[in-house]
Motif scaffolding. Structure first.
Motif, PDB file in Angstrom:
ATOM      1  N   ALA A 153       0.824  -1.210   0.000  1.00  0.00           N
ATOM      2  CA  ALA A 153       0.000   0.000   0.000  1.00  0.00           C
ATOM      3  C   ALA A 153       0.860   1.262   0.000  1.00  0.00           C
ATOM      4  O   ALA A 153       0.480   2.293  -0.583  1.00  0.00           O
ATOM      5  CB  ALA A 153      -0.935  -0.012   1.209  1.00  0.00           C
ATOM      6  N   THR A 154       2.011   1.197   0.634  1.00  0.00           N
ATOM      7  CA  THR A 154       2.908   2.357   0.691  1.00  0.00           C
ATOM      8  C   THR A 154       3.378   2.729  -0.714  1.00  0.00           C
ATOM      9  O   THR A 154       3.332   3.899  -1.117  1.00  0.00           O
ATOM     10  CB  THR A 154       4.110   2.060   1.586  1.00  0.00           C
ATOM     11  N   LEU A 155       3.843   1.731  -1.465  1.00  0.00           N
ATOM     12  CA  LEU A 155       4.343   2.010  -2.817  1.00  0.00           C
ATOM     13  C   LEU A 155       3.236   2.484  -3.743  1.00  0.00           C
ATOM     14  O   LEU A 155       3.440   3.391  -4.570  1.00  0.00           O
ATOM     15  CB  LEU A 155       5.024   0.765  -3.380  1.00  0.00           C
ATOM     16  N   LEU A 156       2.055   1.865  -3.636  1.00  0.00           N
ATOM     17  CA  LEU A 156       0.959   2.290  -4.507  1.00  0.00           C
ATOM     18  C   LEU A 156       0.548   3.721  -4.202  1.00  0.00           C
ATOM     19  O   LEU A 156       0.246   4.498  -5.125  1.00  0.00           O
ATOM     20  CB  LEU A 156      -0.229   1.343  -4.348  1.00  0.00           C
ATOM     21  N   ALA A 178       3.040   2.046 -10.845  1.00  0.00           N
ATOM     22  CA  ALA A 178       4.212   1.690 -10.055  1.00  0.00           C
ATOM     23  C   ALA A 178       5.405   1.383 -10.962  1.00  0.00           C
ATOM     24  O   ALA A 178       6.537   1.817 -10.698  1.00  0.00           O
ATOM     25  CB  ALA A 178       3.892   0.476  -9.174  1.00  0.00           C
ATOM     26  N   GLN A 179       5.147   0.660 -12.048  1.00  0.00           N
ATOM     27  CA  GLN A 179       6.240   0.316 -12.961  1.00  0.00           C
ATOM     28  C   GLN A 179       6.819   1.561 -13.626  1.00  0.00           C
ATOM     29  O   GLN A 179       8.046   1.704 -13.746  1.00  0.00           O
ATOM     30  CB  GLN A 179       5.730  -0.663 -14.026  1.00  0.00           C
ATOM     31  N   GLU A 180       5.953   2.454 -14.069  1.00  0.00           N
ATOM     32  CA  GLU A 180       6.416   3.668 -14.748  1.00  0.00           C
ATOM     33  C   GLU A 180       7.299   4.518 -13.846  1.00  0.00           C
ATOM     34  O   GLU A 180       8.246   5.162 -14.301  1.00  0.00           O
ATOM     35  CB  GLU A 180       5.202   4.479 -15.223  1.00  0.00           C
ATOM     36  N   GLN A 181       7.013   4.508 -12.557  1.00  0.00           N
ATOM     37  CA  GLN A 181       7.772   5.333 -11.620  1.00  0.00           C
ATOM     38  C   GLN A 181       8.896   4.555 -10.936  1.00  0.00           C
ATOM     39  O   GLN A 181       9.585   5.088 -10.061  1.00  0.00           O
ATOM     40  CB  GLN A 181       6.823   5.918 -10.563  1.00  0.00           C
ATOM     41  N   GLY A 182       9.084   3.288 -11.362  1.00  0.00           N
ATOM     42  CA  GLY A 182      10.163   2.486 -10.800  1.00  0.00           C
ATOM     43  C   GLY A 182       9.952   2.123  -9.350  1.00  0.00           C
ATOM     44  O   GLY A 182      10.918   1.909  -8.609  1.00  0.00           O
ATOM     45  N   LEU A 183       8.705   2.025  -8.933  1.00  0.00           N
ATOM     46  CA  LEU A 183       8.385   1.680  -7.541  1.00  0.00           C
ATOM     47  C   LEU A 183       8.017   0.201  -7.451  1.00  0.00           C
ATOM     48  O   LEU A 183       7.088  -0.251  -8.130  1.00  0.00           O
ATOM     49  CB  LEU A 183       7.212   2.536  -7.038  1.00  0.00           C
ATOM     50  N   SER A 188      13.961  -7.462 -13.426  1.00  0.00           N
ATOM     51  CA  SER A 188      13.354  -7.679 -14.738  1.00  0.00           C
ATOM     52  C   SER A 188      12.376  -6.578 -15.105  1.00  0.00           C
ATOM     53  O   SER A 188      11.912  -6.512 -16.241  1.00  0.00           O
ATOM     54  CB  SER A 188      12.621  -9.026 -14.744  1.00  0.00           C
ATOM     55  N   GLY A 189      12.029  -5.705 -14.149  1.00  0.00           N
ATOM     56  CA  GLY A 189      11.026  -4.675 -14.382  1.00  0.00           C
ATOM     57  C   GLY A 189       9.642  -5.078 -13.935  1.00  0.00           C
ATOM     58  O   GLY A 189       8.713  -4.262 -13.960  1.00  0.00           O
ATOM     59  N   ALA A 190       9.474  -6.337 -13.540  1.00  0.00           N
ATOM     60  CA  ALA A 190       8.173  -6.821 -13.095  1.00  0.00           C
ATOM     61  C   ALA A 190       7.793  -6.188 -11.765  1.00  0.00           C
ATOM     62  O   ALA A 190       8.655  -5.851 -10.945  1.00  0.00           O
ATOM     63  CB  ALA A 190       8.184  -8.345 -12.959  1.00  0.00           C
ATOM     64  N   VAL A 191       6.479  -6.010 -11.526  1.00  0.00           N
ATOM     65  CA  VAL A 191       6.011  -5.393 -10.292  1.00  0.00           C
ATOM     66  C   VAL A 191       5.062  -6.292  -9.506  1.00  0.00           C
ATOM     67  O   VAL A 191       4.662  -5.943  -8.401  1.00  0.00           O
ATOM     68  CB  VAL A 191       5.313  -4.040 -10.569  1.00  0.00           C
ATOM     69  N   ILE A 192       4.682  -7.446 -10.056  1.00  0.00           N
ATOM     70  CA  ILE A 192       3.781  -8.356  -9.360  1.00  0.00           C
ATOM     71  C   ILE A 192       4.310  -9.778  -9.485  1.00  0.00           C
ATOM     72  O   ILE A 192       4.903 -10.148 -10.513  1.00  0.00           O
ATOM     73  CB  ILE A 192       2.327  -8.273  -9.903  1.00  0.00           C
ATOM     74  N   LEU A 280       8.833  -5.570  -5.062  1.00  0.00           N
ATOM     75  CA  LEU A 280       7.634  -5.863  -5.830  1.00  0.00           C
ATOM     76  C   LEU A 280       6.496  -5.054  -5.225  1.00  0.00           C
ATOM     77  O   LEU A 280       6.430  -4.862  -4.012  1.00  0.00           O
ATOM     78  CB  LEU A 280       7.285  -7.357  -5.782  1.00  0.00           C
ATOM     79  N   ALA A 281       5.574  -4.621  -6.078  1.00  0.00           N
ATOM     80  CA  ALA A 281       4.455  -3.829  -5.595  1.00  0.00           C
ATOM     81  C   ALA A 281       3.267  -4.689  -5.194  1.00  0.00           C
ATOM     82  O   ALA A 281       2.412  -4.254  -4.427  1.00  0.00           O
ATOM     83  CB  ALA A 281       4.021  -2.826  -6.661  1.00  0.00           C
TER      84      ALA A 281
END
Length: 669
Positions: A153-156, A178-183, A188-192, A280-281
């Protein structure tokens, strides 16, 4: 009963008649054979059971409660443990307490009727009625987990997502932000991510994701009832869910290489660490995953959301299904087994109490029990808690066979090897012709003289007979005088007697290509040093440990150096060839390995097991190897090599053994 493909069931008898269905081993470990007299250990009655994972809390509870019972327990390397149970039952070597992925099949044929015992009435009537066979209670459900989407929730919030995502589109938009902002992005760039990503769990994930928009609706329930009767198949209503996971991969939001077996990662622990560190987000997972992440969190707030709906206004749903089912081997009802029967019933009775359920839940990392009036783990304050409070809980009724096929077909779509329409057509074909297809793939390839076991991850710590068999098979198939086999690619046991093609597929399920390389002695020695650089005897062992053919090496181990995140200290003392000559640093040697070690999956996120000295394929993740020359890309996998090995040795009972190829001085026994 849980829902199997109905046409699958109708054809099963004919398929079994056409072929002797000796089912394969899906677990490691050895079962205690059933004797007329009760096995005893120091005057205690021994109750045997085999389960995919540790049951230390269960064993401690049973043995502290009953001073006349001892638990004979063997763990497995996988969650898919039904086939080993079935194989042992068919061979007359069944355990006293049986565990099965689904409350049906051969295990049901060997299960005693528990209806007359009080403990079978302690479970919720809804689930017991769904798993009864002809009105008989043959199985008891193990605990379950509430499943949904764990989010950081913090990153989102940092990405501008203030409110909990309520729909699939809102979830996708949050992940994209999140991916666009690098959070919360991995290398690999994956966020989930996805936890417990074997095929069966992936199938249950697919079913859970389909609940809000389909399965949880009146139309979905009607479809499911028709599916149970063989009057409906998987059609267009499943396309949105398949499309969701395809979109996650296509946009780089989900890294499919971490869940399809091409990366040898410790998924659950790895996922917890990455989520806790903000790498990971989000992750598809469970309440227990949320609890573990929060315990390891580095200053982030997390939430568990229900599976989101397709449209605004649709309520999210929480999915659940029993982790497994337990049964009593009806052989214990035969004369002469009275002591084991009494002891086993007392164990089941104890496990059917709140105390027993809590022990099971600690061992299996689950959070919900099907006992009546059981107070499950608190979920207040989470999105899941709100959904449960409103009654949005869906009990997944697909059995393990169908779920595994759903997961496998979902992977096909995610990897781009099939369209969603093709995947659904293949799933329907399985429901129509599954048993016949299984019979055709169940081809006799040879035999082994004795059990060749993978037990307690030993293949990842020391030389084993099973490891020698695979290494010799790779050496023979490739024609290389030396073969090095990463133990993470060896997953199951072989049992005495006939060996079938699907046995081999389970021993070596990962489709990494065998390649032949020429290396310097210096690189060969560095490779072997890396092999012993991550030895854990208390913690979970890594899969980089090499089983060898054509070599003999001595390793000095200091196990006292091991800590939670520090492996035992290990030094390669000497390495000799099969003829006894010493490996020279300036020599040249021809070696069979697999492409995974040579960088076919890269070396990011732990892929390649650290064998960067062999890098042939991934200059973007590590420098290319300077003195490694590719000799041959064989096109074969470990499973192919094993099949060819048994074909060449068809006239004998193959009998691999431990030969002193790897001497581990100072290692715990």
């Amino acid at each position: 009963m849980k829902a199997t493909c109905p046409r699958f069931r109708r054809r099963l008898a004919g398929a079994i008649a056409a072929v002797t269905l000796t089912l394969v081993a899906a677990m490691a470990g050895c079962a205690s054979a059933s004797d007329d007299a009760a096995p005893e250990s120091d005057g205690k009655t021994v109750v045997s059971l085999l389960y995919a994972g540790g049951l230390d809390n269960v064993r401690e509870l049973v043995e502290s409660t009953y001073d006349d019972i001892e638990i004979d327990f063997q763990a497995s390397t996988r969650t898919e443990f039904t086939s080993t149970t079935e194989r042992q039952l068919l061979n007359g070597q069944g355990n006293d307490i049986l565990f099965a992925n689904q409350p049906s099949g051969i295990v049901a044929e060997h299960a005693a009727d528990l209806s007359a015992y009080d403990f079978s009435t302690r479970y919720q009537a809804s689930i017991m009625s769904s798993i009864k066979s002809d009105g008989r209670a043959l199985f008891l459900p193990l605990p379950s987990n509430y499943r949904g989407v764990v989010v950081n929730a913090t990153l989102l919030e940092q990405a501008g997502v203030v409110d909990r995502p309520q729909t699939v589109q809102e979830l996708l938009d949050a992940l994209r932000a999140a991916q666009e902002q690098g959070l919360g992005t991995a290398e690999s760039g994956a966020v989930i991510g996805i936890d417990q990503s074997d095929a069966s769990n992936l199938g249950h994930l697919l079913a859970g994701a389909a609940v809000p928009g389909f399965l949880g609706t009146v139309e979905g329930e009607s479809w499911f009832l028709s599916f149970q009767e063989g009057e409906a198949g998987f059609g267009g209503e499943w396309l949105p869910t398949l499309g969701l996971f395809s979109a996650l991969v296509d946009e780089g939001l989900l890294d499919v290489s971490r869940i399809d077996g091409t990366r040898n990662v410790v998924r659950q622990d790895d996922l917890v660490a990455r989520m806790a560190a903000g790498e990971l987000a989000a992750a598809f997972g469970t309440l227990e995953l949320l609890n573990e992440i929060e315990a390891a969190s580095q200053g982030y707030d997390f939430d568990l959301l229900p599976y989101p709906g397709d449209e605004a206004g649709e309520r999210g749903w929480v999915a659940t299904y029993p982790l497994s089912y337990m049964a009593l081997n009806k052989e214990l009802e035969e004369p002469g087994n009275e002591a084991r029967l009494d002891a086993s019933l007392r164990v089941l009775e104890l496990l059917s109490t709140p105390e027993g359920q809590r022990a099971l839940m600690r061992d299996t990392r689950t959070a919900g029990s099907y006992l009546n009036n059981f107070e499950s783990a608190a979920v207040g304050g989470t999105g899941v808690g709100q959904a449960l409070g409103d009654g949005y809980l869906y009990f997944d009724r697909f059995d393990a066979d169908v779920a595994a096929q759903m997961g496998a077909r979902m992977l096909d779509v995610m990897k781009g090897s099939a369209t969603a329409e093709e995947a659904l057509a293949e799933l329907n074909r399985f429901c129509e012709e599954g048993p016949q297809s299984a019979a055709e793939s169940h081809v006799l390839v040879g035999s082994v003289a004795e059990d060749v076991l993978l037990s307690d991850y030993d293949v990842r710590r020391r030389e084993t007979a099973l490891g020698n068999l695979v290494a010799d098979a790779v050496a023979e198939a490739s024609g290389a005088p030396i073969a090095l086999v990463n133990s993470g690619g060896i997953r199951e046991s072989l049992y005495k007697g006939d060996v079938y093609s699907d046995d081999i597929a389970r021993v070596a399920p990962i489709a990494n290509e065998i390649v032949v390389v020429e290396v310097s002695g210096r690189t060969l020695l560095d490779t072997l040093r890396n092999s012993v650089s991550a030895l854990y005897y208390k913690g979970f062992p890594m899969g980089r440990f090499l089983q060898v053919s054509g070599l003999q090496m001595e390793v000095r181990v200091d196990a006292s150096a091991e800590q939670a995140d520090v492996p035992a200290r290990a030094e390669v003392v000497s390495v000799r060839l099969a003829d006894g000559s010493v490996v020279e640093e300036d020599g040249r040697y021809t070696v069979a390995v697999n492409a995974y070690l040579c960088g076919s999956a890269g070396y990011a996120d732990g892929a390649g097991d650290g064998y960067t000295m062999l890098n042939l394929y991934s200059p973007e993740t590590a420098p290319l190897a300077e003195d490694v020359e590719l000799v041959d890309e064989t096109g074969m996998t470990y499973a192919d090599a094993l099949g060819a090995y048994f074909e060449r040795h068809r006239d004998v009972n193959v009998s691999p053994s431990v030969e002193g190829r790897i001497v581990m001085e100072g290692a715990p026994s």
